[in-house]
Scaffold this motif. Structure first.
Motif, PDB file in Angstrom:
ATOM      1  N   THR A   1      -8.137   4.469   8.723  1.00  0.00           N
ATOM      2  CA  THR A   1      -8.495   3.127   8.280  1.00  0.00           C
ATOM      3  C   THR A   1      -8.337   3.016   6.773  1.00  0.00           C
ATOM      4  O   THR A   1      -8.381   4.007   6.048  1.00  0.00           O
ATOM      5  N   ARG A   2      -8.167   1.798   6.320  1.00  0.00           N
ATOM      6  CA  ARG A   2      -7.935   1.528   4.908  1.00  0.00           C
ATOM      7  C   ARG A   2      -9.216   1.005   4.268  1.00  0.00           C
ATOM      8  O   ARG A   2      -9.987   0.286   4.900  1.00  0.00           O
TER       9      ARG A   2
ATOM     10  N   ALA B   1      -0.632  -4.674   3.389  1.00  0.00           N
ATOM     11  CA  ALA B   1      -1.965  -4.769   3.990  1.00  0.00           C
ATOM     12  C   ALA B   1      -2.571  -6.137   3.734  1.00  0.00           C
ATOM     13  O   ALA B   1      -2.215  -6.841   2.783  1.00  0.00           O
TER      14      ALA B   1
ATOM     15  N   VAL C   1       0.817  -1.219   0.000  1.00  0.00           N
ATOM     16  CA  VAL C   1       0.000   0.000   0.000  1.00  0.00           C
ATOM     17  C   VAL C   1       0.846   1.263   0.000  1.00  0.00           C
ATOM     18  O   VAL C   1       0.352   2.343  -0.329  1.00  0.00           O
TER      19      VAL C   1
ATOM     20  N   GLN D   1      -4.166  -0.055   8.099  1.00  0.00           N
ATOM     21  CA  GLN D   1      -3.387   0.432   6.971  1.00  0.00           C
ATOM     22  C   GLN D   1      -2.406  -0.613   6.460  1.00  0.00           C
ATOM     23  O   GLN D   1      -2.196  -0.755   5.258  1.00  0.00           O
ATOM     24  N   TYR D   2      -1.793  -1.330   7.371  1.00  0.00           N
ATOM     25  CA  TYR D   2      -0.905  -2.426   6.996  1.00  0.00           C
ATOM     26  C   TYR D   2      -0.791  -3.381   8.177  1.00  0.00           C
ATOM     27  O   TYR D   2      -1.035  -3.006   9.329  1.00  0.00           O
TER      28      TYR D   2
ATOM     29  N   GLY E   1      -0.729   5.821   7.167  1.00  0.00           N
ATOM     30  CA  GLY E   1      -1.947   5.964   7.958  1.00  0.00           C
ATOM     31  C   GLY E   1      -1.855   6.991   9.054  1.00  0.00           C
ATOM     32  O   GLY E   1      -2.873   7.358   9.661  1.00  0.00           O
TER      33      GLY E   1
ATOM     34  N   HIS F   1     -11.149  -1.543   2.723  1.00  0.00           N
ATOM     35  CA  HIS F   1     -10.956  -2.985   2.666  1.00  0.00           C
ATOM     36  C   HIS F   1     -12.230  -3.633   2.142  1.00  0.00           C
ATOM     37  O   HIS F   1     -13.206  -2.950   1.831  1.00  0.00           O
TER      38      HIS F   1
END
Length: 312
Positions: free
Chosen positions: A126-127, A45, A35, A52-53, A103, A129
């Motif tokens: 947050t990512r 991630a 990412v 984030q990862y 992040g 997902h």
């Protein structure tokens, strides 16, 4: 512990000499997604996780565990925890502040009793997902991390007293005594376990898959690629989770798992599980025996990063 400030496991960061080989393993084979990347560092991630990862790889001349990162609910909780640790004499790497990693967020780092670098953070972005689909055999999220310690009671006491972890179960042997302590920071049976070893090192890092079918498909994919399976597939008794343990290119043990038990923290009572009973190691009876050679491999190399904070 009613005032526990740690909420969950965020990521595990590794330093590796052969960066390109490790990066290829964790992306092309293990199923993580890059990412963010800079010169000699990549953030990976899990597609099903809002983190984030879950793994960070950093190129370095020496193999080491850079750090383990945990989440907190709020920046105020981060400040409170940092204050408690400092008052208790725990050595802080840095005071709470803005994080410069993927992040962002607000956090701080400190050394645990064995010298590992630990990070606690809040307000990390947050990512985006997604739900992992049926038969998609890639990690949903980071499940747990297991650490080797030559003094299990001392390491266990640190995480219980300072970070609010609670004991879920213990693995014991009639002659060798206590071999592993499973500790939780939420309803998940364990986010951290401490194994008996001759030196401080990383035992293994575990990744959750969608279900048993996806877990077996992932295990098969790694086998077909020639990745060495050291133990599994099987199903543990403590935690009731499945397991397939592989070695990454630098000899770190990584696990595919699924269906790790959730416990009622108000009523759960820890148990001692005797590993001399075969069904304790593997309920299914499908895994190879956990022999002396596997025990030695699980010790991993001595961690060269103790009481030395990573540069990033």
């Amino acid at each position: 512990m009613t005032d526990r400030l740690i909420t969950h496991l965020r990521h595990v960061d590794l330093a590796v000499p052969d960066y390109d080989r490790q990066r290829d393993f964790y992306t092309a084979l293990w199923g993580l997604t890059p990412v963010a990347e800079d010169d000699g560092i990549v953030f990976l991630a899990a597609e099903g996780s809002p983190e984030q990862y879950v793994v960070r790889l950093r190129k370095d001349a020496e193999k080491r565990l850079d750090l383990i990162a945990y989440g907190a609910a709020t920046p105020a909780d981060v400040d409170t925890l940092a204050g408690r640790l400092a008052t208790a004499g725990v050595r802080l790497v840095n005071e709470p502040g803005t994080l410069q990693t993927a992040g962002g967020g607000y956090g701080f780092r400190f050394f645990d009793v064995d010298g590992r670098t630990i990070e606690v953070s809040a307000d990390v972005a947050t990512r985006q997902h997604r739900a992992i689909e049926e038969r998609e055999s890639i990690p949903v999220r980071l499940s747990h991390v297991v650490l080797n310690s030559p003094d299990i009671p001392r390491t266990q006491a640190f995480y219980e007293q300072h970070l609010g972890f609670a004991l879920s179960d213990t693995l014991v042997h009639p002659y060798a005594g206590e071999l592993m302590k499973f500790l939780r920071c939420n309803a998940q049976h364990h986010s951290l376990a401490i194994a008996k070893g001759p030196h401080v090192s990383l035992h293994h890092v575990s990744f959750e898959l969608r279900g048993v079918d996806e877990y077996l498909r992932g295990t098969g994919r790694l086998l077909r690629a020639g990745t060495r399976l050291i133990w599994g597939p099987g199903r543990h008794l403590a935690g009731d989770n499945t397991f397939s343990y592989f070695l990454d290119p630098h000899g770190n043990t990584v696990e595919y798992t699924t269906e790790l038990a959730l416990v009622d923290e108000d009523t759960w009572q820890p148990s001692d599980h005797d590993v001399s009973q075969i069904s304790v190691q593997d309920q299914w009876g499908t895994a190879n025996p956990f022999d002396d050679q596997l025990v030695k491999e699980s010790f991993n190399d001595v961690d060269r990063g103790l009481f030395v904070a990573p540069p990033v």
